[in-house]
Design a protein around this motif. Sequence first.
Motif, PDB file in Angstrom:
ATOM      1  N   UNK A  29     -26.548  -3.852  16.133  1.00 34.46           N
ATOM      2  CA  UNK A  29     -26.081  -2.582  15.583  1.00 34.46           C
ATOM      3  C   UNK A  29     -24.778  -2.141  16.239  1.00 34.46           C
ATOM      4  N   UNK A  30     -24.694  -2.304  17.547  1.00 41.27           N
ATOM      5  CA  UNK A  30     -23.463  -1.924  18.245  1.00 41.27           C
ATOM      6  C   UNK A  30     -22.311  -2.840  17.841  1.00 41.27           C
ATOM      7  N   UNK A  49     -16.549   3.818  23.813  1.00 42.27           N
ATOM      8  CA  UNK A  49     -16.748   4.071  22.393  1.00 42.27           C
ATOM      9  C   UNK A  49     -16.078   5.390  22.016  1.00 42.27           C
ATOM     10  N   UNK A  50     -15.471   5.420  20.852  1.00 41.53           N
ATOM     11  CA  UNK A  50     -14.938   6.679  20.336  1.00 41.53           C
ATOM     12  C   UNK A  50     -16.110   7.571  19.928  1.00 41.53           C
ATOM     13  N   UNK A  51     -15.849   8.839  19.732  1.00 41.17           N
ATOM     14  CA  UNK A  51     -16.913   9.747  19.292  1.00 41.17           C
ATOM     15  C   UNK A  51     -17.527   9.293  17.975  1.00 41.17           C
ATOM     16  N   UNK A  52     -16.677   8.821  17.086  1.00 42.43           N
ATOM     17  CA  UNK A  52     -17.154   8.354  15.778  1.00 42.43           C
ATOM     18  C   UNK A  52     -18.044   7.122  15.940  1.00 42.43           C
ATOM     19  N   UNK A  53     -17.632   6.168  16.787  1.00 46.73           N
ATOM     20  CA  UNK A  53     -18.418   4.959  17.014  1.00 46.73           C
ATOM     21  C   UNK A  53     -19.755   5.289  17.670  1.00 46.73           C
ATOM     22  N   UNK A  54     -19.729   6.181  18.669  1.00 51.13           N
ATOM     23  CA  UNK A  54     -20.958   6.536  19.376  1.00 51.13           C
ATOM     24  C   UNK A  54     -21.938   7.235  18.440  1.00 51.13           C
ATOM     25  N   UNK A  55     -21.439   8.140  17.608  1.00 54.43           N
ATOM     26  CA  UNK A  55     -22.316   8.844  16.678  1.00 54.43           C
ATOM     27  C   UNK A  55     -22.932   7.890  15.653  1.00 54.43           C
ATOM     28  N   UNK A  56     -22.118   6.980  15.155  1.00 53.07           N
ATOM     29  CA  UNK A  56     -22.629   6.005  14.181  1.00 53.07           C
ATOM     30  C   UNK A  56     -23.700   5.116  14.805  1.00 53.07           C
ATOM     31  N   UNK A  57     -23.444   4.655  16.033  1.00 51.34           N
ATOM     32  CA  UNK A  57     -24.399   3.799  16.734  1.00 51.34           C
ATOM     33  C   UNK A  57     -25.717   4.539  16.975  1.00 51.34           C
ATOM     34  N   UNK A  58     -25.632   5.763  17.456  1.00 53.55           N
ATOM     35  CA  UNK A  58     -26.842   6.532  17.732  1.00 53.55           C
ATOM     36  C   UNK A  58     -27.628   6.803  16.452  1.00 53.55           C
TER      37      UNK A  58
END
Length: 280
Positions: A29-30, A49-58
């Motif tokens: 997923x990451x 991770x950018x905020x967008x990447x971190x939110x998508x991953x979570x």
Amino acid sequence: MNVLEGMRWGEAQLLDKNIDNARFDADMLLAEVLKVSRDKLYFERDRQLSNEEENAFKHWIVRRSEHEPLQYILKSQEFMGLPFYVDERVLIPRSDSETLVETWLELVRQEEKQGRARIKVADLCTGSGVLAISMAYYYPKAEIVGSDLSSDALEVARVNAGNLGVSVNWREGDFAVSIRGECWDWIISNPPYVSMADYVQCAPEIFREPSMAFLGGQDGLKFYRRLAEEAKTLLKPEGKILLEIGWDQGEAVCGIFQKKGFATQVFPDLAGRDRVILAR
């Protein structure tokens, strides 16, 4: 979080929810969020991770924590070395089913040496189209029809055929209904073959897939009986049937077709378990 922290956090979240293969799923997923291959994650372990990447991953980790299959989140599954699109409308292809395609290819290539090249094939319960498309991809001389009761599944199959550049004639109909009135060299199918008793014991992820793709009646043998009943009216004189079966169904399915005058042969998968039956 950086990449390494994300890998560890994702694994911990999935383990807490008793998700099998937690580390693999978190990594995949990451990797998809970052648009890199899984083996590149460690090389980029310190990357933030950018905020967008971190939110998508979570968000994806939450979905997987709720037992949504990894393949539905990623919208992909490999089969026979080919990439296929999958979503909630179709059964997720399993590697066990590759035994059916590999067996068919071997048998067809043997026949080709005897002068039979152009053949007509029907794939029943085609779902995402992986069997029909793989056969068309690796043996383009065959004329292949893929049939399914679900119009939603056929939409997915058409997408996959287009993505892989193969030609398959898609038909909507209940099991063999759409191929009646024609004579076929081969009828291929991975029909629903799970019994009711086995189905209720399945992992939670299974219940996120279409139940009609699993349930084969009370004992799991419903669709084998249906096909055996009318198979002789569908096949050419030298026509054959190749079917996936459950690991413990070889004797029962062979018996169903033998009672209708067919000779049968069982082929194992890579684990040595009964997986495919040939009826002629």
